[in-house]
Design an enzyme around this catalytic site. Structure first.
Site, mmCIF file in Angstrom:
data_model
loop_
_atom_site.group_PDB
_atom_site.id
_atom_site.type_symbol
_atom_site.label_atom_id
_atom_site.label_comp_id
_atom_site.label_asym_id
_atom_site.label_seq_id
_atom_site.Cartn_x
_atom_site.Cartn_y
_atom_site.Cartn_z
ATOM 1 N N CYS A 75 71.000 24.279 7.879
ATOM 2 C CA CYS A 75 70.616 23.876 9.235
ATOM 3 C C CYS A 75 70.302 25.092 10.102
ATOM 4 O O CYS A 75 69.415 25.040 10.967
ATOM 5 C CB CYS A 75 71.716 23.027 9.871
ATOM 6 S SG CYS A 75 73.318 23.856 9.965
ATOM 7 N N THR A 76 71.011 26.196 9.879
ATOM 8 C CA THR A 76 70.723 27.428 10.623
ATOM 9 C C THR A 76 69.358 27.971 10.237
ATOM 10 O O THR A 76 68.560 28.375 11.098
ATOM 11 C CB THR A 76 71.806 28.489 10.345
ATOM 12 O OG1 THR A 76 73.070 28.003 10.799
ATOM 13 C CG2 THR A 76 71.483 29.797 11.060
#
Length: 444
Positions: A205-206
């Site tokens: 997700c980062t």
């Protein structure tokens, strides 16, 4: 050097070793009757070096120059041009040749008195009988999996009665370590797995939504963007979409050594960094390749220091001239030269060398000998040829190899409390035991 010319005191380069073996000292109370034969036997010992990379080349060189004449080396890799800056036994003409073969040839060319037998292949492909041929094994590996395999193999061999010491070296940039493992006696490699630094990874997700570092941008391009663009793409689609030349071959699998693929990642990583206002000046071929290949820069001086430590331990073990490392040495060269030695404790719950447990009650005035204790447990556990040490790794009696058996046999007739103390754990190993037997001496 001819075997008959190993030791000519006063004239030979090993005369210093002869003199040190002749004279008793605080760590060598019983000087050998024939130090020349002791040194000759040590230098004739068969030693296996696992790995012929940066550390392995240094270890081979150090052992050969020390006087060891029967070496073997095993490695599964071939020589790449990137190896040449630190793996000094190779040159450009050797590219794509097996490392083990070239390293062995170069050592024998420069030091004709040493015989080096090369093996090109995986250590897992060799049989138990192959490893039993050696008196000592030194590892110069860069793989945790390979270390775990040889460690468990030597522990299994030790449980059959053949004790083969393992000297393990490793380097990582300006840091390194050397350790001595006496299978089933000291802590094994598996005992210290929790000390390993976990691999760096970033949440998907980062990478996909909130990158903050140049590394995030490279990982995004490598893990997310490349598969999206090229997973099922043809060579033609690549050439139409990008300004770079088409992929080599018939598929679009990422190849970290293909400079066109690296250039594609560099371009996309910089675009990603600029989009999120992340400094992109560090993103270049070297930076990107280091991330996707998980490269840790190798430093030749670190390899030299760790190899010297490993070979020093080999000399001490095989000549019995001094106590060997107990049992882990770490080196940090980032701010000067710092070393620290400590004892890695043996884990009772280790899945490889874990122990059974017993308690032996003994009075402070007891004259029970070490042999009495071994006889006591030989009956209940059907032991045939047991060895015993303290839990801290100090050998009290080793049934093999013969040299260590002779050196420690005098302890058998000694009262146990004259060579150790109450509340100390003894570790007994024998081929009839599935794992080690821990005996706690408890004062009654």
């Amino acid at each position: 050097m001819p075997s008959s010319d190993v030791c000519k005191a006063g004239s030979h380069r090993h005369s210093g070793w002869i003199q040190s073996l002749k004279k008793p000292g605080p760590f060598n109370l019983d000087a050998p009757e024939n130090p020349e034969e002791t040194l000759k036997s040590a230098f004739s010992s068969k030693i296996l070096i696992i790995g012929a990379g940066g550390l392995g080349c240094e270890i081979l060189k150090d052992l050969a120059l020390s006087g060891f004449r029967d070496l073997s080396v095993i490695d599964m890799d071939t020589i790449d041009i990137t190896n040449l800056n630190r793996q000094f036994l190779f040159n450009e003409s050797n590219i794509d040749e097996p490392k083990a073969n070239v390293a062995a040839s170069m050592i024998m060319k420069r030091i004709p008195s040493t015989v080096v037998t090369p093996f090109y292949g995986k250590i897992q492909d060799k049989t138990i009988e192959f490893y039993k041929e050696f008196k000592l094994i030194i590892c110069g590996l860069d793989s945790v999996e390979a270390r775990r395999w040889i460690n468990s193999t030597l522990v299994a061999i030790a449980k059959t009665g053949d004790l083969i010491p393992l000297v393990d070296g490793g380097s990582e940039g300006l840091k390194g370590q050397a350790r001595v493992i006496i299978p089933t006696i000291t802590s094994c490699y598996e005992c210290s797995l929790d000390m390993l630094t976990p691999k760096i990874s970033y949440p998907i997700c980062t990478l996909a939504n909130t990158p903050r570092l140049p590394e995030h941008c490279v990982e995004w391009a490598y893990l997310l963007e490349w598969p999206r663009v090229f997973l099922n793409a043809s060579v033609d689609s690549f050439s139409k979409q990008e300004v770079f030349e088409p992929l080599d071959g018939k598929n679009s699998n990422f190849e970290p050594d293909n400079i066109r693929h690296i250039d594609w990642l560099v371009k996309r990583s910089i675009e990603r960094a600029n989009k999120f206002q992340i400094p992109s000046s560090s993103i270049n071929r070297f930076f990107v390749q280091g991330i996707v290949k998980r490269i840790i820069p190798a430093v030749a001086s670190t390899n030299a220091i760790i190899a010297a430590s490993c070979c020093n331990e080999a000399l001490k073990i095989l000549t019995e001239s001094n106590p060997f490392l107990d049992n882990y040495m770490m080196y940090v060269g980032e701010d000067g030269a710092y070393t620290y030695t400590f004892n890695l404790e043996k884990r009772s719950d280790c899945p490889v060398c874990g122990v059974l447990s017993e308690v032996y009650d003994i009075s402070a005035s007891s004259t029970v000998t070490l042999k009495d204790i071994l006889n006591h447990y030989s009956k209940s556990y059907n032991l045939q040829n047991p060895s015993v040490s303290t839990a801290a790794g100090t050998p009290l009696y080793l049934a093999s190899p013969p040299a260590l058996q002779v050196a420690t046999s005098k302890n058998l007739s000694q009262p146990i409390l004259s060579i150790t103390s109450v509340d100390v754990n003894l570790v007994i190993t024998d081929k009839n035991l599935s794992t080690s037997l821990s005996v706690q001496l408890r004062e009654c």
